[in-house]
Design a protein around this motif. Structure first.
Motif, short mmCIF file in Angstrom:
data_model
loop_
_atom_site.label_atom_id
_atom_site.label_comp_id
_atom_site.label_asym_id
_atom_site.label_seq_id
_atom_site.Cartn_x
_atom_site.Cartn_y
_atom_site.Cartn_z
N THR A 297 18.27 76.73 38.62
CA THR A 297 18.05 75.29 38.45
C THR A 297 18.27 74.93 36.99
OG1 THR A 297 16.41 75.30 40.24
CG2 THR A 297 16.42 73.40 38.77
N THR A 298 19.23 74.07 36.73
CA THR A 298 19.55 73.70 35.35
C THR A 298 19.36 72.22 35.07
OG1 THR A 298 21.88 73.47 35.96
CG2 THR A 298 21.18 75.59 35.06
N GLU A 299 19.42 71.35 36.11
CA GLU A 299 19.21 69.92 35.89
C GLU A 299 17.80 69.70 35.35
OE1 GLU A 299 18.42 65.87 36.02
OE2 GLU A 299 17.35 67.27 37.33
N CYS A 300 17.67 68.92 34.27
CA CYS A 300 16.41 68.90 33.52
C CYS A 300 15.22 68.40 34.34
CB CYS A 300 16.57 68.07 32.25
SG CYS A 300 17.14 66.38 32.49
N HIS A 301 15.39 67.36 35.18
CA HIS A 301 14.27 66.86 35.98
C HIS A 301 13.86 67.88 37.05
CE1 HIS A 301 15.67 63.08 34.18
NE2 HIS A 301 14.44 62.67 34.33
#
Length: 635
Positions: A297-301
């Motif tokens: 998981t890389t998307e900040c939210h």
């Protein structure tokens, strides 16, 4: 005659005066969640809350129409419509008599009251946990090349006609939007983000966190990108459990269980229904822990949501441990749907509120135990454990174990630790790290160590700035009689005070010496549950280094042989947080990020080379955040 005789016999005291004692608190009504909860039969009984704020005792604190106080200034300008709404006067006798304005979607003055009350509630939560007053991040004046203190955070309840709300780091302001919704499930044609308790709490937390760690908004790693959003969600989520009426209703409905999806475990319901059609913007119950999820998981939210879920898991574990005996005494099985005894519901509610309060304070106290740059999730866990251990050495309820287990279950591990047991997660002392403690007892002689004795924030800010200059002089002035002292401090901070053979020449310098910046010097005074009195001095120091996307250019700049093709592509920072125990003037921790850590530099390079892959937009530095206030001025 009898009445006259009665008064004549009384001692002569000045009880008949024109000045009455000030009330202990100012009470203001707000929506407990958002306006939608007030329009449903199932939630109307706990749709409203009354926030109690300390009454302003001094003239400097006096509440002005707006509202405006020593912390915030509510300015109600609506650029989209060209309207300027009259400011609410919360000192009006009618409003004082009825705990402020009645909650209303159609009254702009109530919107002003709502954002003020919730923002101040969040500020007070932080101050109670940190043991000091909240100070906003200073503003960088590009013309004068120096920082200027920010006295008040500005709040605009109707700043945007769009489905958005955010904290502006440039304006040092909270900007709330409003929009027309076509989704019938939202329960309103117009939705105001200023009327969402969750959104106001979330954005206020961004502002407070920016004042504590101004470099946390920089894109340095996937964790650092997510931390700001995650921490704001943690505060908004755990604030739900200050609403005892809602907690009580949920406990009765769910048979004492809190691990079922509800208003308590989700965020911004009305906003979510009006935009994406979901029941909440983010829901933190019902997602089974997947240890492998964090790694992909890389998307900040989305990544931040994993950290919030870990904290909420720890809270649920603590709540269950504190209430298992109550359910056994009541011969009740948790979550079986049977109606609970009223007294049992009251006791379970108190335990839920107390557990949430303790978890939130543990998280906030940890902010002082983090490095000043490039924060990672594992470091946040270490900070939680260490800060709690310092204040409460004994852990009879195993709160620290609950946190360690929850983080491990969500795949949040800690580098360089033998295990995830609480004793192994504690930050090392200088003696453990370096074999000695570099702090001398007289190093603090010129520092004001009693900042909180100053009553007003203005005086605290003035004294803090003075301390910042003194600490900078202390750290960056060499000891001609003992050169090894400078080397000890360089090693403790992970920074450089002189250019030596292996010092990267890419470090910014002034007058031939590496520049250093002292971000803040803060004193804290915290009281533990058993009467512990913990007084600390927290110092943040950072250093900048020129960084390049081309590793060849980086090597050239580091060695210093010939000018590089360009000034730099981005800024890489190192720094350290020093925690000094004021009871014995001993350095307890030096929590550092070395400025010459090339592995960390490579991580930041990869992140900024592909920002879209990590869910953010990278804009080259504007100069707004570049520090020159405390550059090295030579020896």
């Amino acid at each position: 005659m009898i009445a006259g005789l009665h008064f004549a016999l009384l001692p002569q005291v000045p009880f008949m005066t024109s000045r009455y004692p000030a009330p202990p608190a100012r009470r203001l009504r707000v929506y407990a969640f958002d306006p939608q909860t007030a329009s449903r039969l199932g939630s109307v009984d706990y749709a409203y809350a009354t926030i109690s704020l300390p009454w302003e005792q001094a003239w400097e604190d006096k509440l002005q129409p707006g509202p405006v106080n020593e912390y915030v200034e509510v300015i109600d300008v609506d650029p989209a419509s060209g309207q300027f709404y009259d400011p609410v006067d919360l000192n009006n006798s009618y409003l004082l008599a009825q705990d402020g304005l009645t909650p209303s979607e159609g009254n702009p003055q109530f919107h002003q009251q709502m954002v003020f009350a919730v923002a101040m509630k969040i500020i007070r939560i932080f101050e109670r946990a940190l043991g000091r007053k909240v100070i906003w991040a200073p503003h960088w004046n590009r013309q004068r090349r120096e920082y200027e203190p920010v006295d008040k955070l500005r709040i605009y309840p109707h700043a945007l006609r769009e489905a958005n709300a955010y904290y502006s780091m440039e304006k040092r302001a909270l900007l709330f939007g409003y929009f027309r919704s076509t989704n019938a499930s939202a329960g309103a044609s117009w939705i105001f983000t200023a009327l969402s308790h969750d959104i106001v709490a979330h954005e206020t937390t961004h502002a407070v966190l920016d004042g504590l760690h101004r470099r946390y908004a920089e894109a340095t790693s996937v964790d650092s990108l997510a931390f700001h959003e995650a921490f704001a969600d943690i505060v908004a989520l755990m604030s739900h459990f200050t609403l005892s009426e809602a907690v009580s209703a949920h406990i009765q409905q769910k048979g004492g269980s809190l691990d079922e999806a509800s208003l308590l475990s989700g965020l911004a319901e009305q906003f979510a229904r009006g935009t994406v059609g979901r029941e909440s913007l983010r829901q933190y119950v019902g997602h089974k822990p997947e240890p492998e999820l964090l790694a992909v998981t890389t998307e900040c939210h989305d990544r931040g949501a994993i950290l919030v879920a870990a904290v909420f898991d720890a809270f649920l574990t603590i709540y269950k441990a504190r209430t298992d005996d109550l359910l056994r005494i009541g011969n009740v099985t948790r979550g079986d749907g049977k109606r609970l005894n009223t007294d049992l519901v009251a006791r379970l509610t108190r335990e839920a509120v107390k557990s949430a309060d303790h978890v939130l304070r543990m998280c906030i106290r940890a902010l002082d135990y983090l490095p000043p740059v490039d924060v990672r999730f594992g470091e946040f866990l270490r900070a939680i454990i260490t800060a709690d251990n310092d204040l409460v050495p004994d852990d009879p309820h195993n709160y620290r174990i609950a946190f360690a287990e929850a983080f491990r279950a969500r795949g949040i591990l800690v580098e360089d630790c033998l295990s995830m047991s609480p004793d192994n997660l504690l930050w090392e002392s200088p003696e453990q790290m370096f074999g000695k403690n570099p702090l001398e007892i007289d190093d603090l002689d010129d520092i004001d160590l009693d900042l909180e004795a100053h009553y007003t924030r203005a005086k605290i800010l003035e004294s803090s700035e003075s301390n910042r200059a003194r600490v900078w002089e202390w750290l960056s002035t060499p000891d001609p009689d003992n050169v090894s002292v400078d080397l000890d401090w360089e090693r403790a901070l992970g920074l450089y005070f002189m250019f030596r053979e292996k010092t990267p020449r890419s470090i910014f310098s002034s007058d031939g010496y590496p520049s250093v910046e002292v971000h803040s010097v803060r004193t804290t005074r915290r009281a533990g549950p058993d009467g512990q009195d913990l007084r600390q001095l927290v110092i943040e120091v950072t250093q900048r280094r020129r960084a390049y996307f081309d590793p060849g250019e980086q090597d050239k700049a580091d060695v210093g042989k010939g000018p590089p093709a360009k000034e730099h592509d981005f800024i890489f920072r190192g720094g350290a947080t020093l925690i000094i125990d004021l009871r014995d003037s001993k350095l307890r921790y030096a929590i550092r990020k070395c400025v010459d850590d090339d592995e960390r530099l490579d991580e930041q390079r990869k992140l900024l080379s592909n920002p879209e892959g990590f869910g953010f937009t990278y804009q080259p530095e504007s100069g707004e955040r570049e520090p020159f206030a405390m550059i090295h001025r030579g020896h």
